[in-house]
Design a protein around this motif. Structure first.
Motif, PDB file in Angstrom:
ATOM      1  N   GLY A   1       8.501   5.844   5.518  1.00  0.00           N
ATOM      2  CA  GLY A   1       9.324   6.081   4.182  1.00  0.00           C
ATOM      3  C   GLY A   1       8.403   6.013   3.071  1.00  0.00           C
ATOM      4  O   GLY A   1       7.337   5.755   3.068  1.00  0.00           O
ATOM      5  N   VAL A   2       9.229   5.801   1.887  1.00  0.00           N
ATOM      6  CA  VAL A   2       8.686   5.964   0.534  1.00  0.00           C
ATOM      7  C   VAL A   2       9.641   5.312  -0.298  1.00  0.00           C
ATOM      8  O   VAL A   2      10.982   5.559   0.010  1.00  0.00           O
ATOM      9  N   VAL A   3       9.402   4.933  -1.520  1.00  0.00           N
ATOM     10  CA  VAL A   3      10.198   4.684  -2.512  1.00  0.00           C
ATOM     11  C   VAL A   3      10.382   6.079  -3.412  1.00  0.00           C
ATOM     12  O   VAL A   3       9.354   6.678  -3.927  1.00  0.00           O
TER      13      VAL A   3
ATOM     14  N   ARG B   1      14.480   3.637  -4.871  1.00  0.00           N
ATOM     15  CA  ARG B   1      15.029   3.303  -3.854  1.00  0.00           C
ATOM     16  C   ARG B   1      14.243   3.517  -2.654  1.00  0.00           C
ATOM     17  O   ARG B   1      13.524   4.599  -2.545  1.00  0.00           O
ATOM     18  N   LEU B   2      14.118   2.807  -1.531  1.00  0.00           N
ATOM     19  CA  LEU B   2      13.440   3.073  -0.286  1.00  0.00           C
ATOM     20  C   LEU B   2      14.055   3.874   0.508  1.00  0.00           C
ATOM     21  O   LEU B   2      15.412   3.640   0.892  1.00  0.00           O
ATOM     22  N   VAL B   3      13.498   5.181   0.767  1.00  0.00           N
ATOM     23  CA  VAL B   3      14.070   6.062   1.712  1.00  0.00           C
ATOM     24  C   VAL B   3      13.352   6.230   2.970  1.00  0.00           C
ATOM     25  O   VAL B   3      11.935   6.202   3.015  1.00  0.00           O
TER      26      VAL B   3
ATOM     27  N   LEU C   1       0.901  -1.307  -0.010  1.00  0.00           N
ATOM     28  CA  LEU C   1      -0.057   0.059  -0.013  1.00  0.00           C
ATOM     29  C   LEU C   1       1.122   1.192   0.097  1.00  0.00           C
ATOM     30  O   LEU C   1       0.281   2.207  -0.571  1.00  0.00           O
ATOM     31  N   MET C   2       1.883   1.092   0.741  1.00  0.00           N
ATOM     32  CA  MET C   2       2.839   2.536   0.488  1.00  0.00           C
ATOM     33  C   MET C   2       3.352   2.865  -0.815  1.00  0.00           C
ATOM     34  O   MET C   2       4.031   4.004  -0.892  1.00  0.00           O
ATOM     35  N   ALA C   3       3.388   1.783  -1.853  1.00  0.00           N
ATOM     36  CA  ALA C   3       3.715   2.294  -3.058  1.00  0.00           C
ATOM     37  C   ALA C   3       3.148   3.094  -3.791  1.00  0.00           C
ATOM     38  O   ALA C   3       3.634   3.706  -4.815  1.00  0.00           O
ATOM     39  N   LEU C   4       1.920   3.705  -3.265  1.00  0.00           N
ATOM     40  CA  LEU C   4       1.165   4.704  -3.857  1.00  0.00           C
ATOM     41  C   LEU C   4       1.580   6.140  -3.333  1.00  0.00           C
ATOM     42  O   LEU C   4       1.257   7.218  -3.896  1.00  0.00           O
ATOM     43  N   ASN C   5       2.365   6.227  -2.521  1.00  0.00           N
ATOM     44  CA  ASN C   5       3.277   7.228  -1.821  1.00  0.00           C
ATOM     45  C   ASN C   5       4.001   7.776  -2.748  1.00  0.00           C
ATOM     46  O   ASN C   5       4.593   7.182  -3.596  1.00  0.00           O
ATOM     47  N   LYS C   6       4.516   9.034  -2.923  1.00  0.00           N
ATOM     48  CA  LYS C   6       5.400   9.696  -3.777  1.00  0.00           C
ATOM     49  C   LYS C   6       6.198  10.883  -3.514  1.00  0.00           C
ATOM     50  O   LYS C   6       5.589  11.666  -2.865  1.00  0.00           O
ATOM     51  N   VAL C   7       7.277  10.892  -3.834  1.00  0.00           N
ATOM     52  CA  VAL C   7       8.217  11.994  -3.603  1.00  0.00           C
ATOM     53  C   VAL C   7       8.801  12.685  -4.812  1.00  0.00           C
ATOM     54  O   VAL C   7       9.172  11.784  -5.936  1.00  0.00           O
TER      55      VAL C   7
END
Length: 251
Positions: free
Chosen positions: A213-215, A199-201, A133-139
């Motif tokens: 964190g976020v990718v 990358r995972l940050v 579910l975290m994969a929808l986060n974005k930077v």
């Protein structure tokens, strides 16, 4: 003015998710089917595109490639992303790709060497579900956080959903953000996350901070990222815990 697509996101995954994810606003779980209402689920939703690469291609062309003295694993991942990643507005595809990434990273064969008998196959399932579910986060490249939902704050969200006490929630977070305490697994993580375009940050230092964190894309400004997160995280975390079920372990 750019209009962000807030249509419902629906995906069928190979694994049935825990129905308690529906405790969070904007998400409904029906076995393997997950439906997300972006307008309710996200604290901030400014982008409806993500960078992804085909997971099968990652498996075939990256996972088994070794770094050399002239090409570190991070460079291998960056080169792969440059060549194979593409932008997509299909959020369901992002989630499906993320599921494959985390089914690989959090696989049971690592349990025996983890050195933490408290962590079970059930805990790995929690890790897989939350990270998907975290994969929808974005930077963005400038470090601005464009998308952030409850699963950004990994320990808080998993504790709420799975009724974890502070000790287990913190331990699970250490397993998540510690790369399984092993350089070999960190290398696995760098390669696998190429499928999600970065990358995972982590925004946190360790369990006491618990900022999740976020990718993030390679090249993103980490200084701006940390500044943006620091400014808003307290309010966002408070919103996560507002949905704690009565009788759940105390925060």
């Amino acid at each position: 003015m750019t209009t962000i697509d807030t249509a419902a996101i629906t995906v069928e995954l190979p694994e049935a998710f825990d129905e308690r994810w529906s405790r969070l606003p904007g998400i409904q779980v029906d076995g393997q089917r997950i439906t997300i209402d972006p307008a309710e689920y996200f604290f901030r939703f400014e982008s409806s595109t993500w960078l992804v690469a085909d997971w099968e291609l990652v498996k075939d062309q990256l996972l088994n490639v070794d770094e050399t003295t002239e090409s570190a694993v991070e460079q291998l991942a960056l080169d792969f992303i440059k060549e194979h990643a593409r932008s997509t507005s299909d959020a369901a595809h992002v989630l499906a790709t993320a599921y494959e990434v985390y089914a690989y990273l959090f696989r049971e064969e690592h349990l025996a060497s983890l050195g933490l008998p408290q962590i079970t196959a059930g805990h790995l399932r929690m890790l897989r579900e939350a990270a998907t579910l975290m994969a929808l986060n974005k930077v963005e490249l400038d470090g601005h956080i464009s998308n952030v939902g409850p699963c950004w704050f990994f320990p808080d969200a998993t504790s709420l959903v799975f009724d974890l006490d502070d000790d287990m929630g913190g331990l699970l977070d250490e397993v998540y953000h510690g790369g399984w305490f092993n350089e070999y697994r960190r290398i696995e993580s760098i390669k696998a996350h190429a499928a999600l375009g970065g990358r995972l940050v982590h925004g946190c230092q360790s369990v006491p901070d618990q900022t999740g964190g976020v990718v993030a894309p390679y090249g993103a400004s980490m200084a701006n990222f940390r500044g943006d997160l620091a400014q808003f995280k307290a309010g966002w975390i408070e919103q996560v815990y507002a949905h704690r079920v009565t009788g759940s372990p105390a925060a």
